[in-house]
Design an enzyme around this catalytic site. Structure first.
Site, mmCIF file in Angstrom:
data_model
loop_
_atom_site.group_PDB
_atom_site.id
_atom_site.type_symbol
_atom_site.label_atom_id
_atom_site.label_comp_id
_atom_site.label_asym_id
_atom_site.label_seq_id
_atom_site.Cartn_x
_atom_site.Cartn_y
_atom_site.Cartn_z
ATOM 1 C CG HIS A 164 -1.995 -0.995 1.218
ATOM 2 N ND1 HIS A 164 -3.230 -0.801 0.653
ATOM 3 C CD2 HIS A 164 -2.001 -2.248 1.704
ATOM 4 C CE1 HIS A 164 -3.960 -1.893 0.811
ATOM 5 N NE2 HIS A 164 -3.232 -2.793 1.448
ATOM 6 C CE LYS A 211 -6.198 13.916 -0.164
ATOM 7 N NZ LYS A 211 -6.249 12.742 -0.993
ATOM 8 N NE ARG A 212 -3.218 10.405 9.761
ATOM 9 C CZ ARG A 212 -2.837 9.478 10.642
ATOM 10 N NH1 ARG A 212 -3.603 8.413 10.852
ATOM 11 N NH2 ARG A 212 -1.737 9.608 11.338
ATOM 12 C CE LYS A 234 -2.190 10.980 2.825
ATOM 13 N NZ LYS A 234 -2.863 10.056 1.888
ATOM 14 C CB THR A 253 -10.040 4.936 -1.217
ATOM 15 O OG1 THR A 253 -9.533 5.329 0.061
ATOM 16 C CG2 THR A 253 -9.346 3.673 -1.670
ATOM 17 C CE LYS A 302 -13.862 6.011 0.745
ATOM 18 N NZ LYS A 302 -12.889 6.112 1.838
HETATM 19 C C1 26V Z 1 2.146 2.405 8.438
HETATM 20 C C2 26V Z 1 2.254 2.423 9.787
HETATM 21 C C3 26V Z 1 3.579 2.445 10.337
HETATM 22 C C4 26V Z 1 3.627 2.701 11.783
HETATM 23 C C5 26V Z 1 2.507 2.210 12.593
HETATM 24 C C6 26V Z 1 1.175 2.411 12.044
HETATM 25 C C7 26V Z 1 1.124 2.375 10.583
HETATM 26 C C8 26V Z 1 -0.095 2.311 9.986
HETATM 27 C C9 26V Z 1 -0.193 2.279 8.615
HETATM 28 C C10 26V Z 1 0.930 2.348 7.849
HETATM 29 C C11 26V Z 1 0.873 2.307 6.377
HETATM 30 C C12 26V Z 1 -0.231 3.053 5.826
HETATM 31 C C13 26V Z 1 -0.326 2.742 4.402
HETATM 32 C C14 26V Z 1 -1.591 3.262 3.818
HETATM 33 O O1 26V Z 1 -2.567 3.563 4.490
HETATM 34 N N1 26V Z 1 -1.577 3.358 2.533
HETATM 35 C C15 26V Z 1 -2.733 3.855 1.804
HETATM 36 O O2 26V Z 1 -3.452 2.718 1.370
HETATM 37 C C16 26V Z 1 -4.617 3.096 0.666
HETATM 38 C C17 26V Z 1 -5.378 1.829 0.357
HETATM 39 O O3 26V Z 1 -4.673 1.041 -0.543
HETATM 40 C C18 26V Z 1 -4.245 3.877 -0.571
HETATM 41 O O4 26V Z 1 -5.422 4.296 -1.205
HETATM 42 C C19 26V Z 1 -3.406 5.100 -0.198
HETATM 43 O O5 26V Z 1 -2.956 5.762 -1.355
HETATM 44 C C20 26V Z 1 -2.227 4.674 0.628
HETATM 45 O O6 26V Z 1 -1.524 5.802 1.120
#
Ligand code: 26V
Length: 825
Positions: free
Chosen positions: A367, A558-559, A564, A666, A670
């Site tokens: 992801h 978004k975050r 971004k 995503t 939406k």
């Molecule tokens: C990384 C970490 C690292 C530290 C602890 C918590 C944590 C939680 C999540 C992540 C990775 C996040 C990756 C993510 O959310 N990617 C997003 O995934 C979406 C669904 O595929 C995609 O639409 C977004 O572009 C992408 O940023």
């Protein structure tokens, strides 16, 4: 299980009178409240229990159907499920909305006021977690035997307050009043081992057998949540694990006489499932997180394998024919060595056999391409925490590297590059490489992302295993993101083309001719206006802020992350402000620019961006010279419920990440589905949105991923852009010199420095001019409401591809090899 116990069909009645009685009964007997002395929350809890009762039989029937049909199942392992609220979703998916609504009204209440009493299940950070939730909805709607496994965090995503313009994090105590949707399975308990040591001994047949001994264990207890699909026929299951101390602690109370220490130890082991890590794509190496990952993976695998018998009987050899396991990013990828451990140490399989089973069972979704977000774990930490698992990772690596060197003899650099162990700067396990080597399919989440995966971070692996890498573009569930959240637009669509679109979103294409029907356009415009009015009403009630519903709602939610580029949005806002100040009569259509999102608590720059947005908003909103044409609002605590309120009201969707950085997005889908036009870069799924809606119906700007790459290769100097564009320079100087922070002129200097002195990693300055030009085209089109609406209708009509039903069907056929189990059939 035997089928002789037919599930009785005397579900609680769904006629209005019966529902009213059921509600009162629940209130008295389950909630323990006198109907004369109640709060909305009491009624919500009673209502949720009645709704759950109605799902329970269908749920059991679904599980029986899978069992009796002996069908292949898929397990979706994810550290995050960002579900949001459940009540309305369940009522609508089950088809009970009208009856319940009427019952509640007849009892003198409003469904809406009860609905707001529900706490969000915010068990995720952002895109990855919300995707998992959309997938659960689609699996059930497509009648696929799919089960989610994750962690039942006691505290989900933090709640964001804005104080004096700064983000303040508050704990999310979502379980405070209990969770009416879950069933606690106090009897479904598995032991998960940590620490200890490994002993190796030869058995009777002269084979080396390993035992993991003297471990410190934690118990995993299951909580099940029914997941109803649309139509309510198939109801799947989401199983979340909660940490419980083992009985050993209880024994220690007595034996050691140190009661306080024993209770303290017990609490410490139960801390494991306490809190979701509120971090998104930034590096972290916390031991607790690794323990969370292994904890839920180990429990899930034990649960998945419980029918398979180590002493023959039902043999694990057929596992890949009966089970598919999807790894949602690398977070659960420790499942690969863990399954190997079970097959080797408990089932006594030979390495080759075990490895073949493992690889055919797992598949992995990536992801993110952000190198700092690729998980690695220090070998030292694993050695202590998971010694047997680490040994197996070493063995996997040895077999893998042997295979690589036999295919590419003498290429020592290749071996160094692909090794599962990064030997530089403290040895670390590369979890993404482990996930690739241990899976039969690896997928990216949008075309561009999947291509970049193969040419950048996983280049070597794509050469080693060309057939393993595929693309499956993300999607979103049209139930939550259109039917349930935007009833005005749903009703308009259904009046025009019927209801089939709800489970076959490609049907929206039948709206295409209506883009040229002026009476339909008028209705469409009225729907958007209604939604904007509803949002403005909510915002006024909640925050006392008046949004102008006649202005264009221009939104980036978004975050908060540098890639971004919320800061690029701010640069446009400031430029617009400066133009209006210089020329108040400028013919700009009024805009209300809304930003929202959470910053990771430790991400200094992202938090400063939030403060900047609030300070810029403060300046602009208090400047009477521009207030009729420009308004800025930072929407606090953006979450699933807020998204459901905002998205239907959006005119312009901002998707402005640096090309090559956003894996998919995503939110972009939406908003397209809800009739917003997109202003965006050629990044992530924006590219496919452009392909679908047509390039004349989207505002694309900025450099392509290849151009960005080349820019940095050549040697990018943001100063050239600073000196080359007077408006850009003015905006940047205002940030850097305290125009928006008179009381603390250097407050935003770190942002200025990121862009000018630290090389502008995300090329905001290089894309600025093109962004401003595209915003000009947005203004131009917006002046003509019919022309705007026409394009918006075409966006809706051509958004069918972005349904998660399509996505899930692709996973089912191209990766999992699972087929629908039709109810009663
Ligand atoms: C990384 C970490 C690292 C530290 C602890 C918590 C944590 C939680 C999540 C992540 C990775 C996040 C990756 C993510 O959310 N990617 C997003 O995934 C979406 C669904 O595929 C995609 O639409 C977004 O572009 C992408 O940023």
């Amino acid at each position: 299980m035997s089928a002789q116990h037919d599930l009785c069909n005397e579900v609680e009645p769904t006629d209005v009178e019966g529902l009213k009685q059921a509600l009162v009964n629940r209130l008295i007997y389950s909630i323990g409240k006198d109907p004369l002395q109640t709060t909305n929350r009491d009624w919500f809890l009673a209502l949720a229990q009645v709704v759950r009762d109605h799902m329970t039989l269908r749920w059991m029937e679904t599980m029986r159907g899978y069992y009796l049909g002996n069908v292949k199942r898929v397990y979706y392992l994810s550290m995050e499920f960002l579900i949001g609220r459940t009540l309305r979703n369940s009522l609508l998916n089950m088809g009970f909305y009208e009856q319940f609504n009427q019952a509640i009204e007849e009892m003198g209440m409003e469904l809406d006021s009860l609905r707001y009493m529900e706490e969000e299940a915010g068990l995720g950070n952002g895109g990855l977690g919300r995707l998992a939730a959309c997938f659960l909805d689609s699996l059930a709607t497509m009648h696929l035997p799919g089960f989610g496994y994750g962690i039942r965090y006691e505290y989900g995503m933090f709640s964001q307050a804005i104080e004096n313009g700064y983000q303040i994090e508050r704990p999310d105590t979502w379980l405070r009043y209990g969770n009416p949707w879950e069933f606690a399975r106090t009897e479904v308990l598995y032991r998960v081992q940590f620490r200890g040591h490994v002993s190796a001994q030869y058995d009777g047949q002269g084979r080396l057998r390993h035992q993991w001994l003297d471990t410190e264990d934690v118990m995993a207890m299951a909580f099940d949540t029914p997941i109803p699909g649309h139509g309510g026929q198939t109801v799947n299951n989401l199983r979340l694990w909660s940490a419980k101390a083992t009985r050993d602690f209880d024994l220690r109370y007595f034996n050691e006489g140190n009661y306080i220490k024993a209770v303290d130890d017990k609490n410490r082991s139960e801390n494991l499932s306490k809190v979701l890590y509120p971090d998104d794509t930034t590096e972290m190496g916390r031991e607790l997180r690794l323990r969370q990952e292994y904890f839920f993976v180990s429990a899930s695998l034990q649960d998945i394998l419980k029918g398979f018998d180590p002493d023959g009987g039902h043999s694990v050899e057929s596992l890949p024919n009966e089970v598919a396991i999807q790894l949602n990013d690398t977070h659960p990828s420790i499942a690969i060595p863990e399954l190997m451990r079970i097959l080797l140490d408990q089932h006594g399989l030979e390495w080759e056999k075990a490895w073949d089973i493992t690889r055919r069972t797992f598949s992995y979704t990536n992801h993110t391409l952000q190198p700092e977000a690729l998980e690695t774990w220090p070998v030292k930490l694993m050695e202590v925490l998971l010694p047997r698992v680490l040994q197996i990772i070493y063995d996997i690596n040895q077999h893998f590297l042997r295979d690589v060197s036999s295919r590419f003899p003498g290429d020592a650099d290749l071996i160094r590059r692909v090794s599962l162990i990064d030997e530089e700067g403290g040895r670390r396990v590369r979890m993404a490489y482990l996930a690739i080597v241990g899976s039969h399919k690896v997928n990216g989440v949008a075309k561009l992302h999947s291509d970049l995966m193969k040419t950048t971070i996983f280049r070597d692996f794509a050469k080693l295993y060309p057939d393993r890498f595929i693309n499956i573009t993300n999607g979103v569930t049209p139930r939550r993101w259109l039917t349930h959240s935007n009833s005005a637009l749903s009703n308009l669509i259904t009046r025009a083309i019927g209801t089939e679109w709800i489970t076959d979103l490609s049907q929206l294409k039948h709206l295409t001719p209506l883009a040229d029907d002026s009476s339909f356009l008028r209705e469409f415009i009225a729907v958007k206006q209604t939604n904007k009015g509803l949002l403005a009403g909510l915002v006024k009630k909640r925050h006392g802020i008046e949004l102008d519903p006649s202005a264009m709602f221009d939104t980036q939610i978004k975050r908060i992350h540098e890639y971004k580029r919320q800061l690029l949005n701010v640069l446009h806002i400031i430029t617009r402000y400066n133009r209006l100040r210089a020329n108040p009569n400028l013919d700009y259509p009024a805009r209300c620019i809304i930003l929202g999102g959470k910053a990771a608590p430790g991400y200094r720059i992202a938090k400063l961006i939030i403060k900047l947005i609030n300070d810029v908003a403060d300046t602009i909103n208090h400047d009477p010279a521009v207030s009729s044409k420009l308004q800025v609002w930072f929407a606090p605590n953006y979450n699933v419920s807020r998204a459901m309120e905002l998205i239907p009201a959006i005119d312009l969707s901002e998707q402005i990440s640096t090309a090559g950085t956003e894996a998919s997005g995503t939110g972009n889908m939406k908003m397209t589905l809800n009739g917003a036009l997109t202003i965006g870069t050629l990044d992530g799924a924006n590219i496919e949105i452009r392909e679908e809606v047509g390039k004349e119906n989207i505002f694309i700007f900025g450099k392509t991923a290849a151009e960005i790459h080349e820019l940095f290769q050549r040697g990018y100097s943001p100063w050239d852009y600073y000196y080359g564009n007077a408006e850009l320079r003015q905006a940047l100087d205002m940030i850097g010199n305290g125009f928006f922070s008179h009381e603390e002129p250097l407050r935003f200097r770190p942002l200025f420095d990121e862009l000018l002195h630290n090389g502008d990693r995300y090329a905001l300055l290089a894309d600025y001019e093109s962004y401003i030009t595209a915003q000009g085209k947005v203004d131009e089109l917006y002046r003509n409401p019919e022309a705007w609406a026409r394009k918006a209708v075409l966006n809706v009509a051509r958004s069918g591809y972005f349904s998660s039903d399509r996505t899930i069907n692709e996973y089912a056929s191209r990766i999992w090899n699972v087929v629908p189990v039709l109810p009663n059939g």
